[in-house]
Write a protein that holds these residues in place. Structure first.
Motif, short mmCIF file in Angstrom:
data_model
loop_
_atom_site.label_atom_id
_atom_site.label_comp_id
_atom_site.label_asym_id
_atom_site.label_seq_id
_atom_site.Cartn_x
_atom_site.Cartn_y
_atom_site.Cartn_z
N ARG A 273 50.05 39.34 39.58
CA ARG A 273 48.71 39.48 40.15
C ARG A 273 47.92 38.18 40.04
O ARG A 273 47.22 37.78 40.97
N LEU A 274 48.06 37.50 38.90
CA LEU A 274 47.35 36.23 38.73
C LEU A 274 47.86 35.17 39.70
O LEU A 274 47.07 34.39 40.26
N GLU A 292 35.53 39.13 44.89
CA GLU A 292 36.26 39.87 45.92
C GLU A 292 37.76 39.68 45.77
O GLU A 292 38.54 40.64 45.88
N ILE A 293 38.18 38.45 45.51
CA ILE A 293 39.61 38.17 45.39
C ILE A 293 40.18 38.82 44.14
O ILE A 293 41.27 39.39 44.15
N ALA A 294 39.44 38.78 43.04
CA ALA A 294 39.90 39.43 41.81
C ALA A 294 40.09 40.93 42.03
O ALA A 294 41.10 41.52 41.62
N GLY A 295 39.11 41.55 42.67
CA GLY A 295 39.21 42.99 42.93
C GLY A 295 40.36 43.34 43.86
O GLY A 295 40.98 44.40 43.74
N ARG A 296 40.68 42.43 44.78
CA ARG A 296 41.78 42.65 45.72
C ARG A 296 43.11 42.84 44.99
O ARG A 296 43.99 43.56 45.47
N PHE A 297 43.24 42.19 43.82
CA PHE A 297 44.49 42.27 43.07
C PHE A 297 44.36 43.08 41.79
O PHE A 297 45.12 42.89 40.84
N GLY A 303 35.05 38.98 33.93
CA GLY A 303 35.16 38.12 32.76
C GLY A 303 36.57 38.09 32.20
O GLY A 303 37.09 37.03 31.83
N ARG A 304 37.21 39.27 32.16
CA ARG A 304 38.59 39.32 31.67
C ARG A 304 39.53 38.58 32.64
O ARG A 304 40.42 37.85 32.21
N PHE A 305 39.31 38.78 33.92
CA PHE A 305 40.13 38.06 34.90
C PHE A 305 39.99 36.55 34.74
O PHE A 305 40.99 35.81 34.73
N SER A 306 38.77 36.07 34.56
CA SER A 306 38.54 34.64 34.42
C SER A 306 39.23 34.09 33.18
O SER A 306 39.82 33.00 33.21
N ASN A 311 43.66 30.86 30.98
CA ASN A 311 44.74 30.69 30.00
C ASN A 311 46.05 30.29 30.67
O ASN A 311 46.83 29.53 30.10
N VAL A 312 46.31 30.82 31.87
CA VAL A 312 47.57 30.53 32.56
C VAL A 312 47.50 29.22 33.33
O VAL A 312 48.41 28.38 33.23
N PHE A 313 46.43 29.02 34.11
CA PHE A 313 46.39 27.90 35.05
C PHE A 313 45.55 26.71 34.56
O PHE A 313 45.52 25.67 35.22
N GLY A 314 44.86 26.87 33.43
CA GLY A 314 44.13 25.75 32.85
C GLY A 314 42.83 25.41 33.54
O GLY A 314 42.28 24.33 33.31
N GLU A 315 42.32 26.30 34.39
CA GLU A 315 41.05 26.08 35.05
C GLU A 315 40.42 27.43 35.38
O GLU A 315 41.10 28.46 35.41
N CYS A 316 39.12 27.42 35.63
CA CYS A 316 38.43 28.66 35.97
C CYS A 316 38.69 29.02 37.43
O CYS A 316 38.90 28.13 38.27
#
Length: 323
Positions: A273-274, A292-297, A303-306, A311-316
């Motif tokens: 998903r990320l 919108e994009i976070a909700g799509r997936f 806040g949890r998505f961010s 943590n995975v991609f090293g940027e917000c």
């Protein structure tokens, strides 16, 4: 009309971008998914000769790649650098093993953590066999379908790794200022190191192309599980539902996923998903937002998505959207 002289190309992907990595092997589409946190960087190089091509990529983080090689072309592949064995089509492949794929064969591969460099030669079967007859005096034992992997002695494996890197370094140093005779000599050199490696490894007992029944069964289960989970990416992960859908115990699925991806199905679901969200952010249209994009997936808590994304991609996520 003579074919144009073979070009050399090199490009760098700084920061994970699945779309930019789709065509890392000539005339193919390999879907790739980041599997570990940190800053991702890839350097991909390509040599295209009149009858075959060589691709090589060096990655800083492990990914999972899935796709089929170019139509009508055999593929000779090898991990030029890999700290530990990598997982490929249900089988563990150690450093120094040559993989030979019949035409149109699928590859699903995950390297071990750490730096990884791979090389793939795409070539028509008849061209390869003619080169083998000239080089070693016999045709190679090639699979008619599926694929095989065989160990190569350290000396032959080292010669192939050296040959790949030397060919790429020579082509890069020429910077386009090269004669037809130099390109022809480079093509002969590249083909010779692959023929030597394959011929040195195909004289022992022939293993059934495609691996053992258990390897094929494991790979099939993983592919079925992936298909199921891809249809559930907008929903919370449900381990029991996945187990029932496949008719396989939850513990067995956990072991299979850890072999194939380095983590369990729950983390696979989250990372998938990320990765999709990152692709959507990188290629967003006017009016798209992080929310919108976070909700799509399936990420309902921004806040949890961010936090997971950073943590995975090293940027917000908002930085990816701006980029």
């Amino acid at each position: 009309m003579n074919e144009p002289m073979a070009p050399y190309s090199r490009f760098v992907v700084d920061g994970f971008d699945a779309n930019a990595l789709l065509g890392v092997v000539r005339d193919t589409r390999f879907e790739q998914r980041l599997l570990a946190a940190g800053h991702f960087r890839a350097c991909v190089q390509r040599l295209v000769f009149p009858r075959f091509s060589l691709d090589s990529g060096a990655y800083t983080l492990p990914i999972f790649a899935s796709g089929c090689f170019a139509e009508g072309m055999m593929a000779l592949a090898m991990a030029v650098a890999c700290p530990q064995p990598m997982w490929a089509n249900g089988r563990w492949i150690g450093l120094g093993q040559v993989m030979v794929f019949a035409e149109d064969t699928e590859l699903n591969v995950r390297p071990s953590p750490g730096g990884w460099q791979w090389a793939v030669l795409l070539i028509p079967r008849d061209v390869l066999q003619r080169a083998a007859l000239l080089r070693v005096g016999r045709e190679l034992r090639l699979p008619q379908r599926g694929w095989y992997s065989r160990p190569v002695c350290p000396a032959d494996a080292g010669s192939l790794c050296y040959g790949v890197n030397k060919a790429l370094a020579d082509a890069a140093s020429w910077a386009g200022m090269v004669t037809p005779a130099q390109w022809e000599a480079l093509a002969d050199f590249v083909l010779s190191v692959f023929v030597d490696a394959v011929s040195a490894s195909d004289t022992g007992p022939e293993r059934r192309a495609g691996g053992t029944w258990m390897e094929r069964h494991r790979d099939t289960l993983v592919r079925r599980a992936e298909t199921y989970l891809k249809a559930q990416l907008d929903r919370p992960f449900d381990s029991r539902a996945l187990s029932l859908a496949l008719g396989v115990g939850e513990r067995q699925l956990e072991r299979l996923f850890r072999d194939a991806f380095g983590h369990g199905p729950c983390q696979w679901h989250q990372l998938a998903r990320l990765n999709l969200a990152r692709s959507a952010l990188q290629h967003s249209g006017e009016g798209d937002s992080v929310t919108e994009i976070a909700g799509r997936f399936g990420f309902s808590h921004l806040g949890r998505f961010s936090g997971l994304y950073r943590n995975v991609f090293g940027e917000c996520p908002r930085d990816t959207l701006r980029y």
